[in-house]
Enzyme design. Structure first.
Site, short mmCIF file in Angstrom:
data_model
loop_
_atom_site.label_atom_id
_atom_site.label_comp_id
_atom_site.label_asym_id
_atom_site.label_seq_id
_atom_site.Cartn_x
_atom_site.Cartn_y
_atom_site.Cartn_z
N LYS A 43 0.84 -1.21 0.00
CA LYS A 43 0.00 0.00 0.00
C LYS A 43 0.87 1.25 0.00
O LYS A 43 1.75 1.40 0.83
CB LYS A 43 -0.89 -0.01 1.24
CG LYS A 43 -1.81 -1.22 1.29
CD LYS A 43 -2.58 -1.31 2.59
CE LYS A 43 -1.71 -1.66 3.76
NZ LYS A 43 -2.46 -1.92 5.01
N THR A 92 -7.88 9.24 8.10
CA THR A 92 -7.30 8.03 7.54
C THR A 92 -7.13 6.95 8.60
O THR A 92 -6.50 5.92 8.36
CB THR A 92 -5.92 8.34 6.92
OG1 THR A 92 -5.13 8.98 7.94
CG2 THR A 92 -6.04 9.26 5.73
N GLY A 115 -7.69 3.81 10.44
CA GLY A 115 -8.35 2.56 10.11
C GLY A 115 -8.33 2.23 8.62
O GLY A 115 -9.00 1.29 8.19
N THR A 116 -7.53 2.96 7.84
CA THR A 116 -7.49 2.72 6.40
C THR A 116 -7.02 1.30 6.06
O THR A 116 -7.62 0.61 5.24
CB THR A 116 -6.56 3.75 5.71
OG1 THR A 116 -7.01 5.05 6.04
CG2 THR A 116 -6.57 3.58 4.21
N GLY A 117 -5.95 0.87 6.74
CA GLY A 117 -5.40 -0.45 6.47
C GLY A 117 -6.37 -1.56 6.86
O GLY A 117 -6.54 -2.53 6.12
N CYS A 118 -7.03 -1.39 8.03
CA CYS A 118 -8.01 -2.39 8.46
C CYS A 118 -9.14 -2.49 7.43
O CYS A 118 -9.58 -3.58 7.07
CB CYS A 118 -8.63 -1.99 9.80
SG CYS A 118 -7.42 -1.67 11.09
#
Lengths: 599, 599
Positions: B202, B302, B304-307
């Site tokens: 990412k 942003t 919690g974007t990865g979750c």
């Protein structure tokens, strides 16, 4: 109706906090709460009081969380997130109950909390599968410290009996097994709790057949006659009693008959009833009760029903509070949301499956516009058949026109047919006026009719320049490609609504704009083979790349996007729009094929 | 498109399991995962590995869960719920990583697991706010035991660098700060992990300006010319590289121009890029890379974007796997879901706010039919103006007709006007044929035209019986109430789509059915004042209560419901239908007012 068009109006949704246990299986606890919050458009925060290893078959184990860490979670949420409503579920131990009560009391005292968020207390004591979820010594702390803070308490009949045994041992009912028992218990409980707390006593656990529609009918003077599902304003044992029906509307025997039901036995159907008991507004401390009635559903998918109801109620209150709506409306919404969650449940696991929390949702097939992406609908249309769009806006006809190498014969054939096509285009915009409802839309379509009339003058002038007079333009037979395109637009206009017709009109407007911009950009490149001054089709290129036409393109794009903002298309509607757009781009390409083939 | 019309087809949605930490603030962790699962129509289960006291400002504290209890939760879920995909997030300690790896390995070996569910591993190491979410000694266990089980690994650039330092110290990059670095790192990582695992690296944490559209353009031979947002199939440093664009479609300069953007500088815009690296299908072990490109969003929301990305990817895989779709499609869906979550985020809290997980949802204003509630749309229509409906189906005209006391003059006035009205009704059904698309719909409307022609015969016979011949029927002037109703139906038919017209035709069909049933039921009551045999209007009552007409009512009700099942109405559409229904019931009442007033 409680629905939050999230972000559509640029406002944040209400934040709702659950303080409860975690159900690993996902059917109850904070999982059911967060699913409910999300499905109802609320922002969910959660303080975990206990973890369960749990599935649809039961609770296998419980891991309690130190009260200190429950408090830390509460502080993290309440320090940062302005919660519009709170619900509590499984609190596990006396210490946790005490910790939660202290934090909520502090919240009430905080000066910045105006208005104070409503609190729904679901007094979770025992799981459906029989597991103890509240230690016995915690009941006193719950009653003494937490319940006085509740806006609404939502016990089931077992929990109500337990609480009454604790609160009013002499008056506690031996059992609650009828609607009459429920009414009495709800009132006893409400009176014992004090004036600020309403009681919503849930009747889903009444034995099947414990409530029939006839029981409710018999309590009603008004409804003895023709309207079995409709009761209002009857007096019952000294309480003000009314009923929110969840069944068929009155005077609609056609629905019973169409469903194959016997209207004469409709009153015998088993029902599920919840009882809301509030203090009357008149200050006399009288109980005002409302029955929430809907058909009883035979289902094993009831895991998490209580969590879901109290979560939905918290969402509804977060919204109702801001709108000044009565508690009854919020409860009605929450009971029906839960009812339909059971009615539409899908099988998960081998035991008591969860409700369907997503029954009231569907997916937007199109993103809403954002500053970085202002035209998602037009983008989706162009992407949906990018190949044909390219064949249209980069057609050999266009390329040769830009290079000045297009034969005069082909150009004139195109101009003659376009002259016919523009008649359809004007008529279709007239039809668009007839299909619209707002004055602004009348004006927009009428302006296009006038623009077409002006565009026609350009065709006449062009033609004259190349030796073709008006009589020849008018008498030239219409080609099949022209008829196909023109008549298709008229057919869409006849068959569908204004939005469909707008789609049919878009490919022409937008495509010619794209062609104009491209040809002008190509002409302006230093390495361009033909200077625009030397191109016999210069005026055509300048017209479609010019400010006037490009302004019309921008208006057209924004009008199309406005359709999707005003009423976001369903997947089927978007598919329909793409079909129309796709056929029109293909017909546009066919129009230029026709010019090249002189057909 | 990944969307699950939950329950519409009676099938369960895919169950997706998250194994991760809890974020009390609701923006990340299992909360972000459950919100994503729900928003995408998946059933969510969750195993909690750690609790955090957390809000948008950061992680205030962490409470770890004993590995034993993580295992118990895993067993509860995996023993009971057939998971279609799994994602892992914060795993906290080496023991937890080991526990999870062991359970997933056992799952893979279980004979009943066919196909084995895809696993997305989000190697959460450090929170956005700098809090350590994976203890240092856990990295080795993660790499050795868990990563070999991953279908897709989704590191950000910091996590990729950390993993490469662990896996391949000599080849580890000093930093990852460009698209070129990302491509190299993704390939190194994929090659180190073995053949079963794809890497989605990412790029959201690249420094702003670290990626511009021009960087992607320059890697492409094909796209040097006119299509800055579109690249495909270019070779790059020995890898097969392609690009999934998230910006405007090609050949659409009109969109840039309408948005006020300068097309010549469009390639300078900052972009966000994710890189997917897979093993090629040819068995040579070559890396196949795909870039996922979209505009870079300047946003503090942003958290919690990865979750969210890994949760959306798990949902897409749960669905893609069953449909045999390539991984690229699932990743494209997940990256765009996450992108729009940032683009439409609303303010919550004072720090890094969460994404909007609900951007792709809207609320159904109408429940779907269930066995216990087969006609929700007709119910909603009748409820929406129950008062006027009652005035219509319980009109004095009807009551007197049922009692046989209605004056002959009034009845004949009604019959004469109804004779005119039926012409509109037949024509409107003809128009409905013209507005429909399916042969079944043509037939249904044509049958009604024929039924009206037959119904007209009844009117002629009635009239003859009372001394009125056909010439008088035809020459009677049409009353304004008749014109209002008839012309309104035709106007709805002209202006809208087939569904609107069907609504306009419903009030007449259904209301006469209700009147027929009510009159017959009243006539059959023992205490009825007039025996049906003695009622001069007996035939009228028998016709509308009879099997033939009631069968037509049932068909009509089911046709209306089918509209809402085929394409569930948006709130705006339902409001529109209710408006048409409401106007028609009012015009029906007006029709009987007209008869009573002889107007």
């Amino acid at each position: 109706m409680y629905s939050f068009p999230v972000g559509d109006n640029g406002r944040s949704p209400p934040a709702v906090l659950t303080i409860a246990g975690s159900d690993s299986g996902g059917g109850a606890g904070i999982q059911a709460d967060l699913k409910t919050f999300t499905a109802l458009g609320c922002y969910g925060a959660s303080v975990v009081t206990a973890l369960t290893a749990q599935n649809t078959k039961g609770v296998q184990d419980v891991h309690t969380i130190p009260p200190q860490f429950v408090e830390e979670q509460l502080q993290s949420v309440l320090d940062d997130i302005p919660v519009a409503a709170i619900k509590t579920g499984m609190l596990s131990t006396a210490d946790v109950v005490h910790t939660v009560a202290r934090a909520l009391l502090a919240l009430r005292s905080a000066p910045q909390q105006q208005p104070y968020p409503p609190i729904v207390i679901d007094p979770v004591c025992v799981s459906t599968s029989g597991h103890t979820l509240l230690e016995h010594d915690a009941l006193g702390v719950l009653v003494d410290e937490l319940l006085p803070l509740a806006t609404v308490l939502t016990p089931n009949i077992d929990e109500a009996a337990l609480l009454l045994h604790h609160l009013k041992p002499p008056h506690a009912p031996a059992s609650i097994s009828s609607i009459g028992d429920m009414l009495r218990a709800a009132c006893e409980l409400r009176c014992a709790l004090g004036d600020g707390t309403a009681v919503l006593l849930k009747g889903g656990h009444l034995p099947r057949g414990g409530a029939r529609l006839a029981d409710v009918v018999s309590a009603s003077a008004e409804s003895a006659g023709t309207a079995p599902y409709w009761i209002s304003g009857v007096e019952c044992e000294g309480m003000v009693l009314s009923c929110v029906p969840g069944g068929d509307p009155p005077d609609a025997e056609i629905l019973l008959r169409a469903a194959g039901a016997d209207p004469t036995t409709a009153v015998d159907v088993p029902i599920a009833v919840d009882v809301l008991c509030e203090r009357d507004g008149g200050g006399k401390g009288k109980c005002v009760c409302t029955l929430f009635v809907r058909p009883y559903l035979e289902s094993k998918n009831t895991h998490g029903t209580g969590c879901t109801l109290s979560a939905a109620l918290a969402c509804a209150l977060a919204c109702a509070l801001a709108r000044g709506e009565p508690l009854v409306e919020a409860v009605k919404f929450a009971t029906m949301y839960t009812h339909h969650g059971i009615a539409t449940a899908f099988p998960i696991g081998s035991g008591h499956g969860p409700l369907n929390h997503m029954h009231a949702l569907f997916s937007r097939p199109l993103n809403r516009p954002t500053p970085r992406d202002p035209y998602p609908l037009v983008r989706a249309l162009i992407r949906s058949n990018a190949d044909v769009w390219k064949q249209y806006v980069r057609h050999d006809f266009v390329r040769q026109l830009g290079e000045g190498t297009l034969s005069r014969e082909r150009f004139l054939h195109f101009i003659k047919q376009d002259y016919h096509y523009l008649k359809y285009y004007a008529r279709a915009n007239g039809l668009l006026v007839a299909k619209s409802s707002a004055y602004a839309d009348f004006a927009a379509a009428a302006e296009i009719v006038l623009a077409v009339v002006r565009e026609r003058k350009m065709h006449v002038a062009f033609s004259a320049q190349w030796g073709i007079d008006l009589a020849e333009l008018e008498s030239t037979p219409e080609s099949p490609a022209c008829t196909a395109y023109g008549a298709y637009i008229m057919d869409v206009g006849m068959q569908g609504d204004a939005a469909s017709l707008l789609m049919a009109l878009a490919a022409c407007l937008l495509g010619y704009g794209e062609v104009g911009l491209w040809l002008m950009r190509e002409a302006e490149r230093p390495q361009s083979r033909v200077r625009i001054e030397d191109n016999p089709y210069r005026k055509w290129i300048e017209d479609y790349s010019g400010e006037g036409y490009q302004a019309a393109v921008k208006v057209g794009i924004e009008r199309i996007e406005a359709l999707a903002v005003h009423d976001p298309p369903t997947p089927k509607t978007l598919e329909h729009w793409k079909t129309i757009w796709g056929r029109c781009t293909r017909l546009e390409k066919g129009f230029w094929d026709m010019a090249m083939e002189l057909s």
